[in-house]
Design an enzyme around this catalytic site. Structure first.
Site, PDB file in Angstrom:
ATOM      1  N   HIS A 141       0.864  -1.188   0.000  1.00  0.00           N
ATOM      2  CA  HIS A 141       0.000   0.000   0.000  1.00  0.00           C
ATOM      3  C   HIS A 141       0.900   1.237   0.000  1.00  0.00           C
ATOM      4  O   HIS A 141       2.015   1.214   0.541  1.00  0.00           O
ATOM      5  CB  HIS A 141      -0.837  -0.050   1.278  1.00  0.00           C
ATOM      6  CG  HIS A 141      -1.915   0.972   1.381  1.00  0.00           C
ATOM      7  ND1 HIS A 141      -1.671   2.273   1.735  1.00  0.00           N
ATOM      8  CD2 HIS A 141      -3.251   0.886   1.191  1.00  0.00           C
ATOM      9  CE1 HIS A 141      -2.812   2.947   1.762  1.00  0.00           C
ATOM     10  NE2 HIS A 141      -3.794   2.125   1.432  1.00  0.00           N
ATOM     11  N   ASP A 213       3.164  -3.826   8.895  1.00  0.00           N
ATOM     12  CA  ASP A 213       1.985  -2.987   8.663  1.00  0.00           C
ATOM     13  C   ASP A 213       0.761  -3.873   8.904  1.00  0.00           C
ATOM     14  O   ASP A 213       0.427  -4.729   8.084  1.00  0.00           O
ATOM     15  CB  ASP A 213       2.018  -2.453   7.224  1.00  0.00           C
ATOM     16  CG  ASP A 213       0.717  -1.749   6.846  1.00  0.00           C
ATOM     17  OD1 ASP A 213      -0.200  -1.661   7.685  1.00  0.00           O
ATOM     18  OD2 ASP A 213       0.618  -1.290   5.690  1.00  0.00           O
ATOM     19  N   GLN A 216      -4.306  -4.581   7.749  1.00  0.00           N
ATOM     20  CA  GLN A 216      -5.261  -5.621   7.341  1.00  0.00           C
ATOM     21  C   GLN A 216      -5.225  -6.851   8.241  1.00  0.00           C
ATOM     22  O   GLN A 216      -5.928  -7.823   7.977  1.00  0.00           O
ATOM     23  CB  GLN A 216      -4.989  -6.049   5.884  1.00  0.00           C
ATOM     24  CG  GLN A 216      -5.174  -4.935   4.874  1.00  0.00           C
ATOM     25  CD  GLN A 216      -6.618  -4.447   4.762  1.00  0.00           C
ATOM     26  OE1 GLN A 216      -7.560  -5.104   5.229  1.00  0.00           O
ATOM     27  NE2 GLN A 216      -6.813  -3.276   4.159  1.00  0.00           N
ATOM     28  N   LYS A 239     -10.413  -0.054  10.540  1.00  0.00           N
ATOM     29  CA  LYS A 239     -10.511  -1.334   9.830  1.00  0.00           C
ATOM     30  C   LYS A 239     -10.752  -2.469  10.819  1.00  0.00           C
ATOM     31  O   LYS A 239     -10.714  -3.642  10.460  1.00  0.00           O
ATOM     32  CB  LYS A 239      -9.230  -1.598   9.036  1.00  0.00           C
ATOM     33  CG  LYS A 239      -9.026  -0.634   7.867  1.00  0.00           C
ATOM     34  CD  LYS A 239      -7.761  -0.990   7.122  1.00  0.00           C
ATOM     35  CE  LYS A 239      -7.251   0.135   6.248  1.00  0.00           C
ATOM     36  NZ  LYS A 239      -8.003   0.347   5.027  1.00  0.00           N
ATOM     37  N   CYS A 386      -4.826   1.913  -3.677  1.00  0.00           N
ATOM     38  CA  CYS A 386      -3.562   2.539  -3.229  1.00  0.00           C
ATOM     39  C   CYS A 386      -2.368   1.616  -3.431  1.00  0.00           C
ATOM     40  O   CYS A 386      -1.419   1.590  -2.634  1.00  0.00           O
ATOM     41  CB  CYS A 386      -3.632   2.979  -1.762  1.00  0.00           C
ATOM     42  SG  CYS A 386      -4.731   4.356  -1.493  1.00  0.00           S
TER      43      CYS A 386
HETATM   44  N1  PMP Z   1      -1.617  -0.387   4.894  1.00  0.00           N
HETATM   45  C1  PMP Z   1      -2.543  -1.177   4.332  1.00  0.00           C
HETATM   46  C2  PMP Z   1      -2.181  -2.575   3.965  1.00  0.00           C
HETATM   47  C3  PMP Z   1      -3.842  -0.693   4.127  1.00  0.00           C
HETATM   48  O1  PMP Z   1      -4.768  -1.484   3.571  1.00  0.00           O
HETATM   49  C4  PMP Z   1      -4.148   0.633   4.494  1.00  0.00           C
HETATM   50  C5  PMP Z   1      -5.526   1.213   4.279  1.00  0.00           C
HETATM   51  N2  PMP Z   1      -6.117   0.893   3.071  1.00  0.00           N
HETATM   52  C6  PMP Z   1      -3.135   1.401   5.079  1.00  0.00           C
HETATM   53  C7  PMP Z   1      -1.884   0.860   5.272  1.00  0.00           C
HETATM   54  C8  PMP Z   1      -3.382   2.802   5.517  1.00  0.00           C
HETATM   55  O2  PMP Z   1      -4.322   2.844   6.551  1.00  0.00           O
HETATM   56  P1  PMP Z   1      -4.964   4.237   6.988  1.00  0.00           P
HETATM   57  O3  PMP Z   1      -5.477   4.879   5.750  1.00  0.00           O
HETATM   58  O4  PMP Z   1      -6.050   3.844   7.928  1.00  0.00           O
HETATM   59  O5  PMP Z   1      -3.890   5.024   7.647  1.00  0.00           O
END
Ligand code: PMP
Length: 425
Positions: A141, A213, A216, A239, A386
């Site tokens: 991401h 990270d 998920q 999430k 993203c």
């Molecule tokens: N890492 C991963 C794997 C994600 O899926 C996301 C959110 N789509 C993020 C980081 C970023 O999370 P946030 O937008 O809540 O900061």
């Protein structure tokens, strides 16, 4: 990779239907707790399959947020009155809940805005320079790509045609300049779980810290940061059934002790004297890294969300997830004209998430997601999630992502499969 053959109806042709009773038991018992799920969309009962983007919130979380507003609105760690005491108690309890979930010590947890800020905080606090290399999968991401691109020298691990990292290459990418290995615990595109144990073993041999990270993984997998032995773990509340605007960074105590300052302001210094003279006396971590008034109501809601998950039990959540994964992959697998990314990775190595490409002439993958919403009342993600590098390298012009969670039943998946089959047809 799963490519499909025949179009049997998902309800009568799904080979996983024998086990649906046990699969639906948890979901049926939890659905009444989520007010969102009782609404309609586009004239249909809502099917929410977009939890990888953000989850619906259970009543206990909504109540925790409104209780703060209605009953004890006050700043935390500052007020010298009863409301401040009550708010502070609820706020501090949230840190203890998250610590319990992750098996961390409360002072190893910094509350931040979300996974994005948690990763940026690490990038900042490690004081990386353009000479410092960070190794991470090219499938990550943007939140786990751009901080390394902006602050360091990015070293992406190559990926295969489905976006799965070629983990066997990781050792060859490590050099004396490698300062960090940063890995998505679970890919937000393929849903595949990273081989954390192996990655940490390699990193330990080379004396390199590991960031996981967990955006998920927090709400899908039992996560024990001590057992995983990672140095940093980043996640978002939204999430994991909690409010948006808050997340958490776990950092090992010895790592956090060496962090440079991040943001500075109220609540992180321990002196009242002249800030312009002499040395700043900083509060101990984690408060040193939590300058300013925090997202109080969201953090209290995050605590309620974690309590909600712990009450169900992460093992029970994971068991539902594995069964749901099987059902989802098999259902989508019955539709010719659907290609599932990493569809051959077994349920034991992934979460309940399927990203796929729908072969529908004259429709982009965003169009497919839009049609699922507008024609069938089904919410999924469509586009690039993203992860533009993953899509570019895998030569994909967008994908559709369905991400069920504990409140989804096999009926929801059947509705998705029927709708996608209709769109393909
Ligand atoms: N890492 C991963 C794997 C994600 O899926 C996301 C959110 N789509 C993020 C980081 C970023 O999370 P946030 O937008 O809540 O900061």
């Amino acid at each position: 990779m799963t490519t499909t053959t025949t179009t049997t109806g998902p309800t009568n042709g799904n080979p996983a239907s024998a086990s649906t009773t046990s699969l639906n038991h948890l979901a049926e018992s939890l659905r009444p707790e989520f007010p969102l799920l009782s609404r309609e969309l586009s004239g249909h009962g809502l099917v929410f399959l977009d939890s990888a983007s953000t989850t619906p919130k259970p009543r206990v979380v909504i109540d925790a947020v409104s209780h703060y507003y209605a009953s004890c609105t006050a700043n935390v760690h500052r007020g010298v009155h009863g409301l401040g005491d009550e708010a502070t108690q609820l706020y501090d309890a949230a840190r203890l809940e998250v610590a319990g979930l992750l098996n961390a010590a409360p002072d190893e947890l910094v509350f931040v805005r979300g996974a994005t800020e948690a990763i940026n905080l690490v990038a900042h606090a490690l004081a990386l320079t353009a000479d410092d290399e960070v190794v991470f999968p090219a499938s990550e991401h943007h939140a786990n790509w751009l901080p390394w691109r902006v602050r360091a020298a990015p070293v992406p691990i190559p990926i295969d045609g489905d976006g799965v990292p070629r983990w066997e290459m990781i050792e060859s990418l490590i050099t004396p300049r490698t300062k960090l290995i940063s890995v998505g615990h679970v890919s937000n595109v393929t849903g595949v779980i990273a081989p954390v144990e192996e990655i940490v073993a390699i990193a330990r041999r080379r004396g390199i810290p590991v960031l996981l990270d967990g955006a998920q993984s927090l709400s899908h997998l039992p996560v024990d940061v001590k057992k995983l032995d990672v140095d940093f773990y980043a996640a978002s509340s939204h999430k994991a059934f909690g409010p948006s605007g808050v997340g958490v960074l776990f950092a090992k105590r010895e790592r956090m002790a060496k962090f440079g300052l991040y943001q500075v302001g109220g609540g992180m210094v321990a002196v009242n004297g002249d800030l312009g003279i002499g040395e700043l006396v900083l509060r101990d971590p984690p408060f040193r890294f939590e300058a300013g008034t925090p997202a109080i109501e969201a953090t209290i809601g995050f605590g309620a969300a974690v309590r909600f998950m712990r009450k169900i039990g992460m093992t029970a959540i994971r068991a539902h997830d594995v069964q749901m994964t099987d059902y989802l992959l098999r259902g989508l697998g019955t539709i010719s004209g659907v290609r599932i990314l990493a569809g051959d990775v077994p349920a034991s190595r992934r979460i309940a998430l399927a990203t796929f490409v729908v072969d529908a002439p004259a429709m982009t993958q965003e169009n497919v997601a839009r049609a699922l919403s507008d024609m069938f009342g089904i919410c999924v993600s469509g586009g690039f999630h993203c992860t533009h590098v993953l899509h570019a390298r895998a030569k994909l012009d967008g994908t559709v992502r369905a991400s069920p969670h504990i409140f989804n039943t096999t009926g929801d998946i059947d509705r998705l499969v029927e709708a996608v089959a209709e769109i393909v047809g």
